[in-house]
Structures are given as C-alpha cells and as structure tokens.
Design a protein around this motif. Structure first.
Motif, PDB file in Angstrom:
ATOM      1  N   GLN A 169      29.158  47.220  37.810  1.00  0.00           N
ATOM      2  CA  GLN A 169      29.946  48.154  37.219  1.00  0.00           C
ATOM      3  C   GLN A 169      30.922  49.455  37.937  1.00  0.00           C
ATOM      4  O   GLN A 169      31.857  49.673  37.685  1.00  0.00           O
ATOM      5  N   LYS A 170      29.887  49.681  38.910  1.00  0.00           N
ATOM      6  CA  LYS A 170      29.918  50.998  39.577  1.00  0.00           C
ATOM      7  C   LYS A 170      31.216  50.890  40.234  1.00  0.00           C
ATOM      8  O   LYS A 170      31.568  52.132  40.797  1.00  0.00           O
ATOM      9  N   LEU A 171      30.752  49.811  41.705  1.00  0.00           N
ATOM     10  CA  LEU A 171      31.647  49.013  42.707  1.00  0.00           C
ATOM     11  C   LEU A 171      32.411  48.892  42.227  1.00  0.00           C
ATOM     12  O   LEU A 171      34.066  49.213  42.416  1.00  0.00           O
ATOM     13  N   ASN A 177      39.857  51.451  40.999  1.00  0.00           N
ATOM     14  CA  ASN A 177      40.292  52.543  40.933  1.00  0.00           C
ATOM     15  C   ASN A 177      40.829  53.298  42.547  1.00  0.00           C
ATOM     16  O   ASN A 177      42.093  54.887  42.984  1.00  0.00           O
ATOM     17  N   ALA A 178      40.572  52.385  43.841  1.00  0.00           N
ATOM     18  CA  ALA A 178      41.168  52.888  44.812  1.00  0.00           C
ATOM     19  C   ALA A 178      42.195  52.158  45.377  1.00  0.00           C
ATOM     20  O   ALA A 178      42.800  52.746  46.410  1.00  0.00           O
ATOM     21  N   GLU A 179      42.867  50.890  44.398  1.00  0.00           N
ATOM     22  CA  GLU A 179      43.590  49.880  44.783  1.00  0.00           C
ATOM     23  C   GLU A 179      45.288  51.352  45.453  1.00  0.00           C
ATOM     24  O   GLU A 179      45.243  51.556  43.869  1.00  0.00           O
ATOM     25  N   LEU A 344      38.826  49.221  51.587  1.00  0.00           N
ATOM     26  CA  LEU A 344      38.930  48.286  50.760  1.00  0.00           C
ATOM     27  C   LEU A 344      37.879  46.794  50.958  1.00  0.00           C
ATOM     28  O   LEU A 344      37.022  46.218  50.078  1.00  0.00           O
ATOM     29  N   GLN A 345      38.046  46.231  52.789  1.00  0.00           N
ATOM     30  CA  GLN A 345      36.816  45.223  52.537  1.00  0.00           C
ATOM     31  C   GLN A 345      35.563  45.389  52.541  1.00  0.00           C
ATOM     32  O   GLN A 345      35.180  44.552  51.784  1.00  0.00           O
ATOM     33  N   ASP A 346      35.181  46.783  52.787  1.00  0.00           N
ATOM     34  CA  ASP A 346      33.139  46.675  52.955  1.00  0.00           C
ATOM     35  C   ASP A 346      33.769  47.335  51.077  1.00  0.00           C
ATOM     36  O   ASP A 346      32.176  46.106  51.205  1.00  0.00           O
ATOM     37  N   LEU A 347      34.701  47.240  50.814  1.00  0.00           N
ATOM     38  CA  LEU A 347      33.865  47.882  48.730  1.00  0.00           C
ATOM     39  C   LEU A 347      33.543  46.384  48.051  1.00  0.00           C
ATOM     40  O   LEU A 347      33.082  46.119  47.420  1.00  0.00           O
ATOM     41  N   ARG A 348      34.779  45.890  48.708  1.00  0.00           N
ATOM     42  CA  ARG A 348      35.389  44.508  47.939  1.00  0.00           C
ATOM     43  C   ARG A 348      33.943  43.019  48.969  1.00  0.00           C
ATOM     44  O   ARG A 348      32.915  42.670  47.991  1.00  0.00           O
TER      45      ARG A 348
END
Length: 561
Positions: A169-171, A177-179, A344-348
């Motif tokens: 949920q945190k990720l 929020n990052a987009e 974003l790629q790393d977060l995904r």
C-alpha cells in the motif's frame, strides 16, 4: 486459573472477596442482585473502560484485585519482557479508580498501563458477555475465528500478509502520487534547485547559530560591558589609590619585617600572589578594552548572519541539523526528478515484486483457512448437535475478494440450516437470539480445545433457551469444565445444577444504602437455591424434591466428563 476476586467500593458493592475453584463455578441470584456487576469488575481490573458511576456513592475510590496462577509460557514471557516479577506463576492484578477519573494499574506490585493489562488478559481468560453472541452477525468475526482455530499455522502467514500489505500500500501510494506531467516535473526540479542553492550559498556550519547568539549578546551589550569593565580597571590599576598600588605598598611594608617571624613571611607570600593576580587581571582587562573598539562593524556582521540563519530556519527547519536533513531530502528528490523515468520504473518493479510476495502469502493463508474451515465446520456441527440442534447443517463459505486487505484475499461467512428441508443460509439471516447463544457456546467449546486459556467466563449464556435445550447447554458446560475453569452466571436451574462450586449473589438494603454480597453455598443451600429458581416465590416439598433430583442427575452426568 482465577484464584480470587476482591472488589471494594464498586457500584453497589461495599466490599466482597470470593475464592473460585476448579471446573464449573456457578453464580446465581435474584434479578438486580448485582451478578453482572462482578463480571464488570473483572473487565475493569483487566483494563476495560471505566464509567462515571463506577465508584460507590460517598467513596473516594473503587478497587478491584484479581489473583491468577498460570504456567503458560506466553504469560511468563510477557511478564519478563516488561521486567515484572512473578513467583510460582502467581499473578496479582489490581486497579484503583479515583473520583477524578484517573486509575492506578498494578501487576505484581508494579505500576503498569491499562493496555498491558488488556494484553495479559487475553492470555489469562476469555469473557463471554451478555451480548457477545451478537458478534456472530458480523462476517469479519467469522474470519477471525477461523484464524484463531488454525493457531500458529495461520498466525505466521497472517503476520507476513499484514507486513507485505502495508509495504504494498505504501509503494502504491508513492507511485500514485509520483505520476506528474513533464511541465510539472520541470517546475518541481527548478524549485528544488532554487532551495538547494539557497542553502548551499549560506555555507552553514553545524551549531554556528549557538556561537553567533553568544557573540550577538556580547556585541549588543558592548557599551555596558566597556563602561563597567573600565570602572573595574580604574579601581584596580588606573589611579594612585588603586587596588594594585595599595597592594604594592603593603608588600613593601611586609618585606621589611618578614625575616623576623615565619608567620609574617607567610603573609608576605600570600600578598605577593595577590599582587601577581591583580597584575595579570589588569593586563588582560587592558588588552580586552583595547581590542574591543566600538564593535559596530562586527555587530552588524553577526546580526546579518543570524538573520540569514533564522530566515533559513523559518523555511527549512528549526535547527541547522534539520536544515541539513532537508537539504538531503531535496537532493534525493532532485535525483529522482532528473532520472524520473528510471525512478518510476524502479518503483513499479518494487510494487510488482511486493505484490507477487503478497499474493503468494495470501494463497498460502487461503489454503490454510479452507482446510481449517472444513475441520472447524465439522467440529461445530458435532457441538451444535450436542446443544440440541438435532437436524443442523453447518458450513463455512470462504470467498476470494477482488482486492487485497490487511487480512489477505479472503472473506468468510458461517452458513447454517437448523431445520430439515431448509436451505443453508448465512447465519446472520436466520439465527434467533437463543440460537446465537448456543452457537457461540459451541464455538467456545470447540475453540477451548485449541486455546491454552484456562479460565472462561459466561455472563448469561442461557439467554433465550429453556427445556431440553437448557439441559443440553448445561451438559456442554459440564464437559467443558472438565478441561477449563468456568465462571457462569445463569438463571436456569438445569445449568445451575451442573455446578462444581455454587455461589449466590445477594442484595441487601437498610433503607439508606444498598449492598451486594457473594458467598459459597453448601450442599443443602445448593438444593434450596435450585428450588428457588425452579419454584419462584413459593417453594413446596415437591419443588425441593425436584431440585434434589436435578442436582443428583447433574452429578451423575459429570462422572463421564
């Protein structure tokens, strides 16, 4: 097990102390005598909520004390983790409630929090209140019961599911929020660079604001310092009758006579030391005064530096250390925005990996729950038949949700049919109050074989039942009491007859105040109390005979537990 209960100044109780025994402890009494107040006092002692009217009228405090004895490793471990003493597994819990609303909680003589009392209470006893069976109407409770029945097998994976769920949920929240679009990214990047440059250009040094504050204090009081220091210098050096001149003359006087007496020589030595200290003092003061000048330029420089630091503090933190931490966060965000696609790629990727782990744990937990629910349903059906549900059908339906929850992907619901030919339906839609009471007792009896909790408390488990069903409930309680200590408040003679130890709760009044007492009944008094419950206002010989027969039948039944 619960050895004793001591209650003082609690509601309508002046002071009572009762010693409970093994197996089935039955508590009976007239309606309004205060039976449930005793259960309430136990709840309060174990960290429960306190109401305003809990303290007896005209008293300054209410006190409840419980004495347990246990050898459960979980209890002893909890005591050890909180540095609480224990001797031979005995635990003394006390809670004193004051008129100002505050309370003092103690465990084995040491002050503890109400939350710790609640934590240890879950390991020492299980209280079934008058309305607890209503919890069976809520589906989320059904899943809790399945997990509780599965014990450690489910607990390990449930803990992992909860941990992974929170990470997931945190990720996801961070990703959502990052987009941002490209224009906003560039604006954010520009603003980050502005703030970083502002901090960098200040060239801050850790704790320099502390030394600057001291310097500012000195320079802002420069005139006062110079005026008073000059006055002191004049008194000690800069005049014909200054302290230095007077001490010098005294030295000369003593020098002429010191050779005639050793004590005089000591006086001379002390005075010479004083002369030296005065000379050093005057020299240092002279240098300080000559170096100070008007101090205006230095004052302006210090003031400007402090203003700059305070300005940065108002924007970035209350101290230079916090400003440095803020700068680190800015730098981290800057790197993120500079390599935004990679971020974003790393977060995904992190989200995908975490979700895979979460789904795997959810599937394992679901598998355990399905296996466990099958076993629980089978045991529940047998327990319900014992409680006079003769044609009962009981199943547990587990559905998979479309989204993750803190408890995984499962939703459970108890399904029941209590009459032949009736379709099986959700428990909440068909069970009456009396049926819910029996179903809850069935659950307690099934769970008791899994739980290590020694003491079970039932506050009027007999709601809505009578006749043969009441007899079946009493037999179930008698069997359950073979493995556990049970405290049970009841209005039914069938259940009361099953007592291994029988207490009566009585309310007395002198016309001014009311008081509740509790005492253990002997064999003769037990039969008389059963007759009272059976016969009501008038107790005939036939009623006494029926009461005696009921007690003998109960004793015969208990031989087989």
């Amino acid at each position: 097990m619960l050895l004793s209960l001591h209650v003082k100044n609690f509601a309508i109780i002046d002071e009572v102390e009762v010693y409970f025994k093994d197996h089935l402890n039955i508590l009976t009494g007239e309606t309004g005598a205060g039976k449930s107040i005793l259960i309430d006092s136990i709840n309060v002692a174990l960290g429960g909520k306190v109401t305003k009217d809990i303290i007896r009228k005209n008293c300054e405090y209410a006190l409840v004390e419980l004495v347990f004895v246990t050898n459960r490793p979980e209890v002893l471990k909890l005591l050890e983790e909180n540095d609480l003493p224990t001797e031979d597994g005995q635990i003394l819990i006390s809670r004193k409630i004051m008129t100002n609303g505050r309370s003092i909680c103690k465990l084995n003589g040491e002050n503890v929090t109400a939350q710790l009392l609640k934590d240890i209470a879950t390991l020492l006893l299980d209280i079934h209140g008058q309305h607890e069976h209503q919890s069976l109407l809520y589906k989320h409770k059904h899943l809790e019961m399945i997990d509780r029945f599965a014990k450690e097998e489910a607990a390990v994976h449930k803990e992992k599911v909860q941990e992974l769920y929170h990470s997931y949920q945190k990720l996801k929240e961070e990703y959502d929020n990052a987009e941002i679009d490209e224009d906003k990214r560039l604006r954010e990047l520009s603003f980050l660079e502005y703030e970083m440059n502002e901090i960098e250009e200040a060239k801050l040094v850790m704790d320099e604001d502390i030394s600057l504050q001291a310097e500012y204090k000195k320079l802002s009081n420069a005139n006062l310092i110079n005026e008073n220091l000059s006055g002191a210098y004049k008194q000690t050096s800069d005049s014909s009758d200054s302290a230095a001149d007077l001490v010098s003359r005294a030295v000369k006087f003593l020098s002429k006579i010191s050779e005639y007496d050793l004590q005089l020589n000591g006086f001379l030595t002390q005075l010479i030391d004083i002369e030296g200290l005065l000379n050093d003092f005057n020299r240092d003061v002279s240098e300080y005064l000559s170096d100070s000048g008007d101090g205006l330029e230095g004052f302006i420089e210090v003031e400007n530096r402090l203003n700059l630091i305070n300005h940065l503090k108002s924007k970035y933190g209350n101290s230079i250390g916090e400003i440095f931490n803020y700068y680190k966060n800015l730098d981290s965000k800057k790197k993120k925005y500079e390599a935004y696609d990679e971020y974003l790629q790393d977060l995904r990727q992190k989200i995908d990996v975490t979700e895979q782990k979460l789904r795997k744990e959810c599937e394992i937990l679901s598998s355990i729950r399905r296996k466990t629910s099958s076993q629980l349903a089978e045991k529940m059906k047998a327990a319900l038949i014992d409680l006079n549900f003769l044609d009962v059908n009981f199943e547990i339906e587990i559905k998979q949700l479309n989204n993750y929850t803190v408890n995984g992907l499962d939703e459970a619901e108890f399904m029941i049919s209590t009459n032949p030919g009736e379709p099986i339906r959700p428990l909440a839609k068909i069970a009456s109050g009396g049926e819910l009471s029996r179903i809850m007792l069935a659950i307690k009896s099934v769970m008791a074989k899994k739980d290590d909790i020694q003491t079970l408390i039932f506050d009027e488990i007999d709601v809505g039942i009578s006749g043969r069903t009441a007899q079946k409930v009493s037999e179930k309680l008698g069997l359950l009491a073979g493995e556990h200590q049970i405290l049970c408040i009841t209005h039914l003679p069938q259940i009361a007859a099953m007592a291994d130890t029988h207490f009566i709760i009585e309310k007395n009044t002198d016309g001014i105040s009311t008081n509740t007492n509790i005492r253990q009944l002997d064999e003769t008094e037990v039969v008389q109390e059963l007759a009272r419950i059976l016969g009501g206002a008038k107790i005939t010989d036939n009623v006494l005979t029926n009461a005696l027969e009921m007690k003998e039948l109960a004793n015969h039944t208990k031989k087989y537990r």
